[in-house]
Design a protein around this motif. Structure first.
Motif, PDB file in Angstrom:
ATOM      1  N   SER A 216       0.808  -1.218   0.000  1.00 25.02           N
ATOM      2  CA  SER A 216       0.000   0.000   0.000  1.00 25.02           C
ATOM      3  C   SER A 216       0.842   1.269   0.000  1.00 25.02           C
ATOM      4  N   ASP A 217       2.092   1.177   0.433  1.00 21.85           N
ATOM      5  CA  ASP A 217       2.966   2.356   0.397  1.00 21.85           C
ATOM      6  C   ASP A 217       3.373   2.717  -1.034  1.00 21.85           C
ATOM      7  N   GLN A 218       3.111   1.815  -1.982  1.00 22.32           N
ATOM      8  CA  GLN A 218       3.460   2.064  -3.385  1.00 22.32           C
ATOM      9  C   GLN A 218       2.280   2.618  -4.192  1.00 22.32           C
ATOM     10  N   TRP A 219       1.174   2.891  -3.546  1.00 23.70           N
ATOM     11  CA  TRP A 219      -0.053   3.267  -4.246  1.00 23.70           C
ATOM     12  C   TRP A 219       0.157   4.451  -5.201  1.00 23.70           C
ATOM     13  N   GLY A 220       0.790   5.506  -4.733  1.00 19.94           N
ATOM     14  CA  GLY A 220       0.985   6.683  -5.580  1.00 19.94           C
ATOM     15  C   GLY A 220       1.796   6.363  -6.828  1.00 19.94           C
ATOM     16  N   ASN A 221       2.878   5.604  -6.663  1.00 17.28           N
ATOM     17  CA  ASN A 221       3.713   5.228  -7.803  1.00 17.28           C
ATOM     18  C   ASN A 221       2.945   4.342  -8.784  1.00 17.28           C
ATOM     19  N   ILE A 222       2.134   3.424  -8.245  1.00 16.60           N
ATOM     20  CA  ILE A 222       1.373   2.507  -9.092  1.00 16.60           C
ATOM     21  C   ILE A 222       0.322   3.269  -9.889  1.00 16.60           C
ATOM     22  N   VAL A 223      -0.391   4.161  -9.234  1.00 11.63           N
ATOM     23  CA  VAL A 223      -1.399   4.965  -9.932  1.00 11.63           C
ATOM     24  C   VAL A 223      -0.755   5.797 -11.036  1.00 11.63           C
ATOM     25  N   SER A 224       0.439   6.320 -10.768  1.00 17.11           N
ATOM     26  CA  SER A 224       1.146   7.093 -11.802  1.00 17.11           C
ATOM     27  C   SER A 224       1.405   6.229 -13.037  1.00 17.11           C
ATOM     28  N   GLY A 225       1.725   4.951 -12.827  1.00 14.21           N
ATOM     29  CA  GLY A 225       1.957   4.047 -13.946  1.00 14.21           C
ATOM     30  C   GLY A 225       0.696   3.768 -14.746  1.00 14.21           C
TER      31      GLY A 225
END
Length: 301
Positions: A216-225
């Motif tokens: 869940s700490d990667q959410w922002g990076n994943i959404v950017s992708g």
């Protein structure tokens, strides 16, 4: 309710065993997974940076997700961050990571790659266990240095820089937490988010990857992708995260007073690894059995 009506076996496992935290569009993802075929399997990826020569037990949750994915008839792609390990992920950190040289990164990649053979079946492997189904798509391992290493900086900025805004990046929880603690965030680390988003775009093009998995700490990076793939290639791709696991007394999963609980036997003896699980607090046992084993849920309950 989208979560109660999902049909794909993998998403049901994610829901029922406690792996599902956030998803960009659960209903559309479920439909996309249900429409895949054995000749064109649904493909998802998960990334691991090579910051040490072994993963620790905190990464085991993500590895279990990849295993469930493969056993559900989908193709898992394991990405090792040969390039992004040179930058360092700022997520959840108060200070910049130590910069690694090429030799250290390669040594770490060699170390962390070994553990995946215990959980996933790759092309040319014998089955990982008696229950493995040879009809399931073989896993793929890729290194993002293959495409990031040769990028020309000015061309990359021109082609993709316009798709990212500082305003959006500052809104990510991981960045806000870092700024709130007055911890410096270097320009080098700021670029990590762009590179991870570009990884998703490349994997979509190269391997037909439709889903990025992560904590869940990667959410922002994943959404950017997902947004980059939609804006550049008009591709609908998805992001799905699992919760960050803490023990019942609030400690981060995988950390003990003696240090990290490594997955490689040359970093931690099998006995000490077993002892770590043996010492699990009673309150954590049902949840950990759901997350870290394949015991049927009725047995866990």
């Amino acid at each position: 309710d989208d979560i109660s009506s999902i049909k794909h076996p993998f998403l049901k496992i994610m829901r029922d065993r406690g792996y599902l935290f956030q998803c960009t569009n659960l209903k559309a993802l479920d439909n996309a997974m249900m429409s895949s075929t054995p000749s064109s399997p649904f493909t998802a990826y998960l990334g691991f940076d090579a910051t040490a020569d072994s993963l620790h037990v905190g990464s085991l949750l993500q590895i279990m997700i990849l295993r469930h994915l493969q056993k559900s008839g989908c193709r898992p792609v394991v990405l090792v961050g040969g390039a992004t390990s040179k930058v360092g992920d700022p997520t959840g950190k108060d200070e910049s990571r130590k910069l690694l040289d090429e030799e250290e990164i390669q040594r770490n990649i060699d170390g962390i790659s070994k553990v995946f053979n215990n959980f996933l079946t790759f092309d040319g492997d014998s089955e990982t266990d008696a229950e493995a189904d040879s009809s399931n798509p073989a896993a793929i391992m890729v290194n993002n240095d293959d495409w990031l290493g040769g990028l020309k900086y000015l061309n990359f900025l021109r082609d993709y820089g316009t798709y990212f805004t500082i305003n959006r990046m500052m809104s990510f929880e991981s960045v806000k937490q870092r700024m709130a603690r007055d911890a410096p965030l270097s320009f080098l680390e700021f670029n990590y988010m762009i590179l991870q988003a570009y990884d998703f775009l490349e994997l979509s093009r190269r391997h037909g990857v439709k889903l990025q998995l992560g904590g869940s700490d990667q959410w922002g990076n994943i959404v950017s992708g997902t947004e980059l793939a939609r804006r550049v290639d008009q591709e609908q791709v998805f992001g799905l995260t699992a919760p960050l696991i803490t023990t019942s007394d609030g400690r981060k999963m995988g950390k003990t007073e003696g240090g990290a609980v490594w997955l490689n036997a040359d970093r931690l003896s099998p006995y000490d690894y077993w002892q770590f699980w043996r010492n699990t607090n009673d309150d954590d046992v049902p949840r950990f059995l759901r997350l870290f084993t394949e015991l049927p849920l009725e047995e866990v309950e």
